[in-house]
Design a protein around this motif. Structure first.
Motif, PDB file in Angstrom:
ATOM      1  N   ASN A   1       0.816  -1.223   0.000  1.00 12.62           N
ATOM      2  CA  ASN A   1       0.000   0.000   0.000  1.00 12.62           C
ATOM      3  C   ASN A   1       0.847   1.271   0.000  1.00 12.62           C
ATOM      4  O   ASN A   1       0.323   2.365  -0.113  1.00 12.62           O
ATOM      5  CB  ASN A   1      -0.943   0.017   1.206  1.00 12.62           C
ATOM      6  CG  ASN A   1      -2.113  -0.896   1.024  1.00 12.62           C
ATOM      7  OD1 ASN A   1      -2.719  -0.945  -0.037  1.00 12.62           O
ATOM      8  ND2 ASN A   1      -2.446  -1.634   2.068  1.00 12.62           N
ATOM      9  N   ARG A   2       2.174   1.081   0.191  1.00 11.17           N
ATOM     10  CA  ARG A   2       3.120   2.196   0.242  1.00 11.17           C
ATOM     11  C   ARG A   2       2.774   3.171   1.371  1.00 11.17           C
ATOM     12  O   ARG A   2       2.832   4.380   1.223  1.00 11.17           O
ATOM     13  CB  ARG A   2       3.197   2.894  -1.118  1.00 11.17           C
ATOM     14  CG  ARG A   2       3.710   1.897  -2.147  1.00 11.17           C
ATOM     15  CD  ARG A   2       3.735   2.388  -3.542  1.00 11.17           C
ATOM     16  NE  ARG A   2       4.278   1.317  -4.380  1.00 11.17           N
ATOM     17  CZ  ARG A   2       5.182   1.492  -5.299  1.00 11.17           C
ATOM     18  NH1 ARG A   2       5.650   2.673  -5.544  1.00 11.17           N
ATOM     19  NH2 ARG A   2       5.613   0.477  -6.002  1.00 11.17           N
ATOM     20  N   ASP A   3       2.415   2.573   2.508  1.00  5.69           N
ATOM     21  CA  ASP A   3       2.124   3.358   3.704  1.00  5.69           C
ATOM     22  C   ASP A   3       3.401   3.997   4.227  1.00  5.69           C
ATOM     23  O   ASP A   3       4.503   3.517   3.955  1.00  5.69           O
ATOM     24  CB  ASP A   3       1.520   2.456   4.797  1.00  5.69           C
ATOM     25  CG  ASP A   3       0.147   1.909   4.422  1.00  5.69           C
ATOM     26  OD1 ASP A   3      -0.511   2.490   3.546  1.00  5.69           O
ATOM     27  OD2 ASP A   3      -0.259   0.893   5.020  1.00  5.69           O
ATOM     28  N   ASN A   4       3.231   5.063   4.998  1.00 10.77           N
ATOM     29  CA  ASN A   4       4.385   5.711   5.628  1.00 10.77           C
ATOM     30  C   ASN A   4       5.131   4.714   6.502  1.00 10.77           C
ATOM     31  O   ASN A   4       4.535   3.814   7.085  1.00 10.77           O
ATOM     32  CB  ASN A   4       3.931   6.893   6.491  1.00 10.77           C
ATOM     33  CG  ASN A   4       3.428   8.045   5.644  1.00 10.77           C
ATOM     34  OD1 ASN A   4       3.825   8.214   4.493  1.00 10.77           O
ATOM     35  ND2 ASN A   4       2.548   8.842   6.215  1.00 10.77           N
TER      36      ASN A   4
ATOM     37  N   PRO B   1       8.446   0.773  -0.016  1.00 12.56           N
ATOM     38  CA  PRO B   1       7.440   0.360  -1.001  1.00 12.56           C
ATOM     39  C   PRO B   1       7.850  -0.892  -1.763  1.00 12.56           C
ATOM     40  O   PRO B   1       9.005  -1.069  -2.114  1.00 12.56           O
ATOM     41  CB  PRO B   1       7.339   1.550  -1.950  1.00 12.56           C
ATOM     42  CG  PRO B   1       8.470   2.445  -1.647  1.00 12.56           C
ATOM     43  CD  PRO B   1       9.045   2.057  -0.331  1.00 12.56           C
ATOM     44  N   MET B   2       6.861  -1.763  -1.939  1.00 17.18           N
ATOM     45  CA  MET B   2       7.063  -2.974  -2.736  1.00 17.18           C
ATOM     46  C   MET B   2       6.137  -2.893  -3.942  1.00 17.18           C
ATOM     47  O   MET B   2       5.014  -2.399  -3.814  1.00 17.18           O
ATOM     48  CB  MET B   2       6.723  -4.229  -1.927  1.00 17.18           C
ATOM     49  CG  MET B   2       7.787  -4.616  -0.953  1.00 17.18           C
ATOM     50  SD  MET B   2       7.499  -6.135   0.001  1.00 17.18           S
ATOM     51  CE  MET B   2       6.226  -7.040  -0.792  1.00 17.18           C
ATOM     52  N   PRO B   3       6.552  -3.378  -5.072  1.00 18.67           N
ATOM     53  CA  PRO B   3       7.908  -3.826  -5.338  1.00 18.67           C
ATOM     54  C   PRO B   3       8.885  -2.656  -5.397  1.00 18.67           C
ATOM     55  O   PRO B   3       8.548  -1.580  -5.891  1.00 18.67           O
ATOM     56  CB  PRO B   3       7.815  -4.538  -6.692  1.00 18.67           C
ATOM     57  CG  PRO B   3       6.581  -4.018  -7.322  1.00 18.67           C
ATOM     58  CD  PRO B   3       5.672  -3.560  -6.233  1.00 18.67           C
ATOM     59  N   LYS B   4      10.068  -2.889  -4.892  1.00 14.57           N
ATOM     60  CA  LYS B   4      11.090  -1.856  -4.835  1.00 14.57           C
ATOM     61  C   LYS B   4      11.450  -1.435  -6.261  1.00 14.57           C
ATOM     62  O   LYS B   4      11.652  -2.263  -7.129  1.00 14.57           O
ATOM     63  CB  LYS B   4      12.324  -2.372  -4.111  1.00 14.57           C
ATOM     64  CG  LYS B   4      13.298  -1.298  -3.720  1.00 14.57           C
ATOM     65  CD  LYS B   4      14.314  -1.866  -2.735  1.00 14.57           C
ATOM     66  CE  LYS B   4      15.085  -0.776  -2.067  1.00 14.57           C
ATOM     67  NZ  LYS B   4      14.432  -0.206  -0.922  1.00 14.57           N
ATOM     68  N   ASN B   5      11.508  -0.151  -6.476  1.00 12.46           N
ATOM     69  CA  ASN B   5      11.830   0.430  -7.792  1.00 12.46           C
ATOM     70  C   ASN B   5      10.852   0.014  -8.881  1.00 12.46           C
ATOM     71  O   ASN B   5      11.195   0.011 -10.055  1.00 12.46           O
ATOM     72  CB  ASN B   5      13.263   0.080  -8.212  1.00 12.46           C
ATOM     73  CG  ASN B   5      14.281   0.565  -7.214  1.00 12.46           C
ATOM     74  OD1 ASN B   5      14.154   1.647  -6.661  1.00 12.46           O
ATOM     75  ND2 ASN B   5      15.291  -0.246  -6.966  1.00 12.46           N
ATOM     76  N   GLY B   6       9.643  -0.361  -8.507  1.00 16.78           N
ATOM     77  CA  GLY B   6       8.641  -0.764  -9.495  1.00 16.78           C
ATOM     78  C   GLY B   6       7.326  -0.054  -9.267  1.00 16.78           C
ATOM     79  O   GLY B   6       7.142   0.648  -8.269  1.00 16.78           O
ATOM     80  N   SER B   7       6.417  -0.241 -10.179  1.00 19.47           N
ATOM     81  CA  SER B   7       5.087   0.346 -10.065  1.00 19.47           C
ATOM     82  C   SER B   7       4.305  -0.355  -8.963  1.00 19.47           C
ATOM     83  O   SER B   7       4.507  -1.539  -8.698  1.00 19.47           O
ATOM     84  CB  SER B   7       4.319   0.187 -11.374  1.00 19.47           C
ATOM     85  OG  SER B   7       4.975   0.830 -12.423  1.00 19.47           O
ATOM     86  N   LYS B   8       3.409   0.378  -8.375  1.00 22.42           N
ATOM     87  CA  LYS B   8       2.528  -0.197  -7.359  1.00 22.42           C
ATOM     88  C   LYS B   8       1.690  -1.299  -8.005  1.00 22.42           C
ATOM     89  O   LYS B   8       1.259  -1.181  -9.148  1.00 22.42           O
ATOM     90  CB  LYS B   8       1.619   0.899  -6.789  1.00 22.42           C
ATOM     91  CG  LYS B   8       0.742   0.438  -5.651  1.00 22.42           C
ATOM     92  CD  LYS B   8      -0.053   1.599  -5.069  1.00 22.42           C
ATOM     93  CE  LYS B   8      -0.935   1.119  -3.933  1.00 22.42           C
ATOM     94  NZ  LYS B   8      -1.711   2.225  -3.355  1.00 22.42           N
ATOM     95  N   LEU B   9       1.479  -2.384  -7.272  1.00 20.57           N
ATOM     96  CA  LEU B   9       0.650  -3.471  -7.776  1.00 20.57           C
ATOM     97  C   LEU B   9      -0.781  -2.989  -7.971  1.00 20.57           C
ATOM     98  O   LEU B   9      -1.219  -2.017  -7.357  1.00 20.57           O
ATOM     99  CB  LEU B   9       0.657  -4.651  -6.811  1.00 20.57           C
ATOM    100  CG  LEU B   9       1.970  -5.385  -6.608  1.00 20.57           C
ATOM    101  CD1 LEU B   9       1.775  -6.546  -5.642  1.00 20.57           C
ATOM    102  CD2 LEU B   9       2.537  -5.896  -7.920  1.00 20.57           C
ATOM    103  N   SER B  10      -1.519  -3.710  -8.794  1.00 24.22           N
ATOM    104  CA  SER B  10      -2.924  -3.364  -9.013  1.00 24.22           C
ATOM    105  C   SER B  10      -3.686  -3.480  -7.692  1.00 24.22           C
ATOM    106  O   SER B  10      -3.310  -4.259  -6.799  1.00 24.22           O
ATOM    107  CB  SER B  10      -3.551  -4.294 -10.051  1.00 24.22           C
ATOM    108  OG  SER B  10      -3.712  -5.593  -9.530  1.00 24.22           O
ATOM    109  N   GLN B  11      -4.757  -2.736  -7.590  1.00 25.85           N
ATOM    110  CA  GLN B  11      -5.570  -2.784  -6.377  1.00 25.85           C
ATOM    111  C   GLN B  11      -6.144  -4.180  -6.179  1.00 25.85           C
ATOM    112  O   GLN B  11      -6.291  -4.638  -5.047  1.00 25.85           O
ATOM    113  CB  GLN B  11      -6.684  -1.739  -6.414  1.00 25.85           C
ATOM    114  CG  GLN B  11      -7.390  -1.564  -5.083  1.00 25.85           C
ATOM    115  CD  GLN B  11      -6.436  -1.157  -3.960  1.00 25.85           C
ATOM    116  OE1 GLN B  11      -5.662  -0.213  -4.103  1.00 25.85           O
ATOM    117  NE2 GLN B  11      -6.488  -1.868  -2.835  1.00 25.85           N
TER     118      GLN B  11
END
Length: 122
Positions: free
Chosen positions: A88-91, A95-105
């Motif tokens: 979710n890239r919470d504070n 963030p995962m995946p590292k250096n990648g786009s956020k996964l789909s919801q």
């Protein structure tokens, strides 16, 4: 007066069609194409493939000290909240995946459903 109405109509049509597919990410397209299955989510049936990029990477592969290469390791990360926090890239989470786009919801929701179902291995 008809000129003004025609101009406004043409401008409206151009504005509507200028919002093209360029703003839609591949993950969004994937999610739109298939319905998100949140029932009977298991590690072997769903979660393993979602986490597969992490398992073979220098981030969570064997010998990294942060292994997530099997059910037991993935479950441990999920139990302490690290998987969902990172996805979710919470504070305060890397963030995962590292250096990648956020996964789909959908994929994030599937991980959440797996956690809510008490981590079935399947």
């Amino acid at each position: 007066m008809n000129f003004i109405k025609s101009f406004i109509l043409i401008l409206s049509v151009i504005t509507i069609f200028s919002c093209d597919k360029e703003s839609i990410t591949p993950e969004m397209e994937e999610e739109m194409e298939e319905e998100c299955n949140l029932t009977d989510v298991t590690y072997n049936g769903t979660i393993k493939s979602i986490l597969s990029g992490c398992q073979g990477s220098s981030c969570h592969g064997s010998g990294t000290g942060r292994e997530m290469t099997n059910f037991t390791e993935a479950k441990a990360y999920a139990q302490n909240g690290r998987i969902l926090g990172a996805l979710n890239r919470d504070n305060n989470f890397s963030p995962m995946p590292k250096n990648g786009s956020k996964l789909s919801q959908c994929k994030i929701d599937q991980v959440s459903a797996w956690i809510d179902a008490d981590y079935p291995e399947g």
